[in-house]
Write a protein that holds these residues in place. Structure first.
Motif, PDB file in Angstrom:
ATOM      1  N   GLY A 112     -43.712  48.904  34.220  1.00 21.81           N
ATOM      2  CA  GLY A 112     -43.271  48.843  32.838  1.00 21.81           C
ATOM      3  C   GLY A 112     -42.004  48.003  32.707  1.00 21.81           C
ATOM      4  O   GLY A 112     -41.622  47.261  33.612  1.00 21.81           O
ATOM      5  N   ARG A 113     -41.346  48.143  31.566  1.00 21.12           N
ATOM      6  CA  ARG A 113     -40.148  47.350  31.304  1.00 21.12           C
ATOM      7  C   ARG A 113     -39.049  47.656  32.325  1.00 21.12           C
ATOM      8  O   ARG A 113     -38.792  48.807  32.663  1.00 21.12           O
ATOM      9  N   SER A 114     -38.413  46.587  32.807  1.00 20.83           N
ATOM     10  CA  SER A 114     -37.303  46.748  33.738  1.00 20.83           C
ATOM     11  C   SER A 114     -36.281  45.640  33.497  1.00 20.83           C
ATOM     12  O   SER A 114     -36.603  44.606  32.900  1.00 20.83           O
ATOM     13  N   TRP A 115     -35.057  45.834  33.976  1.00 22.79           N
ATOM     14  CA  TRP A 115     -33.992  44.857  33.776  1.00 22.79           C
ATOM     15  C   TRP A 115     -33.308  44.575  35.097  1.00 22.79           C
ATOM     16  O   TRP A 115     -33.434  45.323  36.073  1.00 22.79           O
ATOM     17  N   PHE A 116     -32.577  43.470  35.163  1.00 24.10           N
ATOM     18  CA  PHE A 116     -31.794  43.146  36.340  1.00 24.10           C
ATOM     19  C   PHE A 116     -30.579  42.308  35.939  1.00 24.10           C
ATOM     20  O   PHE A 116     -30.582  41.627  34.915  1.00 24.10           O
ATOM     21  N   VAL A 117     -29.538  42.368  36.755  1.00 19.76           N
ATOM     22  CA  VAL A 117     -28.340  41.543  36.607  1.00 19.76           C
ATOM     23  C   VAL A 117     -27.993  41.001  37.991  1.00 19.76           C
ATOM     24  O   VAL A 117     -27.899  41.774  38.958  1.00 19.76           O
ATOM     25  N   THR A 118     -27.804  39.683  38.084  1.00 16.41           N
ATOM     26  CA  THR A 118     -27.509  39.045  39.364  1.00 16.41           C
ATOM     27  C   THR A 118     -26.268  38.167  39.244  1.00 16.41           C
ATOM     28  O   THR A 118     -26.132  37.391  38.293  1.00 16.41           O
ATOM     29  N   VAL A 119     -25.385  38.295  40.212  1.00 17.33           N
ATOM     30  CA  VAL A 119     -24.249  37.391  40.368  1.00 17.33           C
ATOM     31  C   VAL A 119     -24.452  36.632  41.675  1.00 17.33           C
ATOM     32  O   VAL A 119     -24.635  37.241  42.733  1.00 17.33           O
ATOM     33  N   SER A 120     -24.429  35.296  41.607  1.00 14.47           N
ATOM     34  CA  SER A 120     -24.622  34.484  42.804  1.00 14.47           C
ATOM     35  C   SER A 120     -23.535  33.427  42.895  1.00 14.47           C
ATOM     36  O   SER A 120     -22.880  33.092  41.890  1.00 14.47           O
ATOM     37  N   TRP A 121     -23.342  32.891  44.105  1.00 17.26           N
ATOM     38  CA  TRP A 121     -22.258  31.927  44.333  1.00 17.26           C
ATOM     39  C   TRP A 121     -22.655  30.944  45.432  1.00 17.26           C
ATOM     40  O   TRP A 121     -23.548  31.191  46.235  1.00 17.26           O
ATOM     41  N   GLU A 122     -21.944  29.819  45.446  1.00 14.19           N
ATOM     42  CA  GLU A 122     -22.089  28.801  46.478  1.00 14.19           C
ATOM     43  C   GLU A 122     -20.690  28.315  46.845  1.00 14.19           C
ATOM     44  O   GLU A 122     -19.953  27.802  45.991  1.00 14.19           O
ATOM     45  N   LEU A 123     -20.306  28.473  48.098  1.00 16.73           N
ATOM     46  CA  LEU A 123     -18.992  28.082  48.578  1.00 16.73           C
ATOM     47  C   LEU A 123     -19.139  27.119  49.752  1.00 16.73           C
ATOM     48  O   LEU A 123     -19.912  27.385  50.673  1.00 16.73           O
TER      49      LEU A 123
END
Length: 629
Positions: free
Chosen positions: A611-622
């Motif tokens: 069913g309905r689901s959510w997500f939050v992602t923080v990504s980086w490149e160094l």
């Protein structure tokens, strides 16, 4: 979901359990690690194997050039207790480059009894001792443990798709891949490539295989355990040469492969834990088989350039396959009170040896720089798998006389583009299966007359279809390439007419081929401004059947109709310097749908879509720049 119809590879080498005997891969690389996904069909795919669907290759990102060390990573939180972490480090120097990544994921799942943990680790080292030589070593490990909530009947799905009637079903996988690749330039126009690869892996399924209508009273669970050990080598020689006034390209290659699968089935512990031990390992209640498999192949591909615009590519592949099975299975019959009245141990040893030649032909006509016409014709082959030879399952039976599949594919298409603003690809195709392996709905003998599925060569089949892909940046097409906003519309649709022919079984003659919906549509729209991007996607599939008789419903829910469904997703992304924030909602409208009816694990029965689901992602490149750059 796993596919047994592709030759599945990672960076050019096999990752499946056994490329021909059990061509399923329980491992899929993390999407964050990928640079691209290659799909090769037609004559060119014959150098990688005889499979109908061709070859799919997951190509990893290369180590960052010009820096001794770089770090990219992401952290994700989501619905139903989901947490994901990904970290990749890489670097390079004049003669060495390297990279390694680790991914961890865990979650509770949308349904009860769906918790899982997953880890994937990868390491790669590339050495360039000379300008014309490169040696690359890779190792991949993946492991996961998942609780499986079981299937549902049609009535149960309609009442509450989130319910779970199984809390003692578990699945565990351990995957280990190693590969050594050597690339050597022999001259300006000649190259050599050698790939050595191996796979030592396992998968274990523990739980109740009984129909979902059978209640779980804590009875003994069934344990199926597979151990895979295989290795192979592929050698390719590529050469450009002049033929008349045109330059042609010749590829010659050979493959040697040997695998051994140890497959066991018997009673496991009666508890609820993920305890993957046989109750009676010395004499299993189901079966104990070794499946050695040897494959020798030679292949050739020639690119003829006939003028400035026309290219002709014939391909050949010779296959020699030797498949053995050696072990025992038990025949056990019970009376109405559950007492054993017959218990026989049957020793069995079989050998299947076959050799054959496959041919293919590809054609490309570059009408102009932005317009290409293409066509392909290719013979194909699919060997009987180990699961077809021996496995005990109350939901289906296997015909002891089951044979390999053969056939061919044809396609004709046109594609073009206008830079990054517009592209399209439209093709028509014909897929022919001879002696297609499928499932027929049958009934037991008296007194129960329960329905079950019989896996056998059911008929010949064909699929006639048209597929179209369209992508356009509407605003920049109308307003000019330098417009600050982008509005990309894309659509991928296919229309299929798939039917069974050439069979004496009137119950399936002219019936629709299972799991081939008449209409598939993937579409969406992406809005872009500077570092911000928003995307909406919609997927629609028309109804499809799960067996060759086109049964609408069955008491076990293993057979039946998969109704038409649509699912939409929304994603928002913003990039600031080296950081990216992404959030989204999957199944935005909270649709109730399903895509499969499982025969065994993780069912049996209907496996509901989430069913309905959510997500939050923080990504980086160094990156740390090289001091000399």
């Amino acid at each position: 979901n796993r596919s047994a119809n592709f030759n599945t590879r990672q960076n050019g080498y096999d990752i499946a359990a056994d490329a021909l005997g059990y061509p399923e891969s329980y491992y899929t690389p993390p999407m964050q690690a990928l640079e691209r996904i290659e799909v090769l069909r037609g004559a060119s795919s014959l150098q990688f194997g005889p499979q109908f669907a061709g070859m799919i290759n997951f190509v990893f990102k290369q180590p960052e050039a010009g820096t001794p060390i770089a770090w990219e990573g992401s952290q994700t939180l989501g619905a139903f207790g989901f947490y994901g972490s990904y970290n990749r480090i890489s670097g390079s120097s004049k003669k060495l480059s390297w990279q390694a990544f680790h991914q961890y994921r865990q979650g509770n799942g949308w349904r009860p009894n769906s918790a899982f943990t997953n880890q994937t680790a990868f390491g790669q080292l590339t050495w360039r001792p000379f300008a014309a030589s490169s040696i690359r070593l890779e190792y991949t490990h993946m492991s996961y443990l998942a609780q499986q909530p079981g299937g549902l009947t049609d009535t149960q799905f309609a009442q509450d798709a989130r319910q779970s009637l199984r809390e003692r079903n578990w699945f565990r996988v351990g995957w280990n891949l190693a590969a050594l690749t050597w690339d050597q330039s022999l001259s300006e126009h000649s190259k050599l490539n050698l790939r050595l690869f191996g796979n030592r892996s396992s998968r274990e399924a523990l739980g109740l295989l009984d129909r979902i209508t059978v209640a779980d009273f804590g009875q003994t669970r069934t344990l199926i355990s597979d151990d895979y050990l295989n290795g192979g080598a592929e050698l390719r020689w590529l050469s450009d040469f002049s033929l008349g006034q045109r330059r042609s390209t010749l590829l010659l290659g050979a493959r040697a492969y040997h695998g051994r699968t140890h497959q066991r089935q018997g009673d496991g512990p009666a508890g609820a834990e993920a305890d993957f031990r046989f109750a009676h390992p010395d004499l299993l209640e189901g079966s104990d088989f070794e499946f050695p498999n040897t494959n020798l192949a030679a292949f050739a591909e020639q690119i003829f350039r006939l003028g400035d615009r026309l290219t002709l590519t014939p391909g050949l592949r010779f296959e020699h396959i030797r498949t053995l099975s050696d072990g025992y299975y038990r025949q056990r019959l019970f009376d109405q009170a559950g007492n054993v009245v017959v218990d026989n141990v049957v020793e069995e040893e079989n050998a299947r040896i076959r050799s054959f030649l496959l041919a293919g032909l590809g054609l490309s006509f570059q009408a102009k720089e932005t317009l290409e016409l293409y066509a392909n014709a290719s013979q194909n082959y699919r060997a009987v798998t180990f699961s077809d030879l021996r496995i005990a399952n109350p939901n289906f039976q296997v015909d002891p006389n089951i044979q390999d599949e053969s056939g061919y594919t044809l396609d004709l298409g046109i594609r073009g583009k206008d830079g990054n603003l517009f592209r399209y690809d439209v093709s028509a195709y014909y897929l022919r299966y001879n002696d297609r392996i499928g499932l027929l709905l049958r009934a037991d003998q008296p007194p129960l007359f329960l329905d079950y599925r019989l896996r056998t060569n059911i008929a010949d089949s064909y699929t006639l279809g048209v597929e179209a892909v369209l992508e356009a940046d509407v605003l920049r097409l109308l307003k000019g390439k330098t417009h600050p906003y982008g509005l990309v519309v894309f659509a991928n649709g296919s229309f299929n007419h798939a039917r069974y022919v050439n069979t004496s079984d009137l119950s399936i003659l002219d019936k629709q081929v299972e799991l081939v919906p008449a209409l598939m549509l993937r579409s969406g729209i992406t809005f872009m401004k500077g570092n911000f991007q928003a995307q909406y996607q919609l997927s629609f599939l028309s109804q499809q059947f799960t067996d060759a008789t086109n049964a609408i419903r069955s008491s076990s829910a293993v057979n039946g109709l998969i109704p038409a469904y649509s699912v939409s997703d929304l994603t928002l992304r913003y990039r600031w310097r080296m950081l990216t924030l992404e959030t989204g909602v999957n199944n935005l409208l909270d649709q109730r749908y399903f895509t499969r009816r499982a025969v065994s694990y993780p069912g049996p029965g209907i496996i509901p879509g989430e069913g309905r689901s959510w997500f939050v992602t923080v990504s980086w490149e160094l990156f740390r720049p090289d001091k000399g750059s």
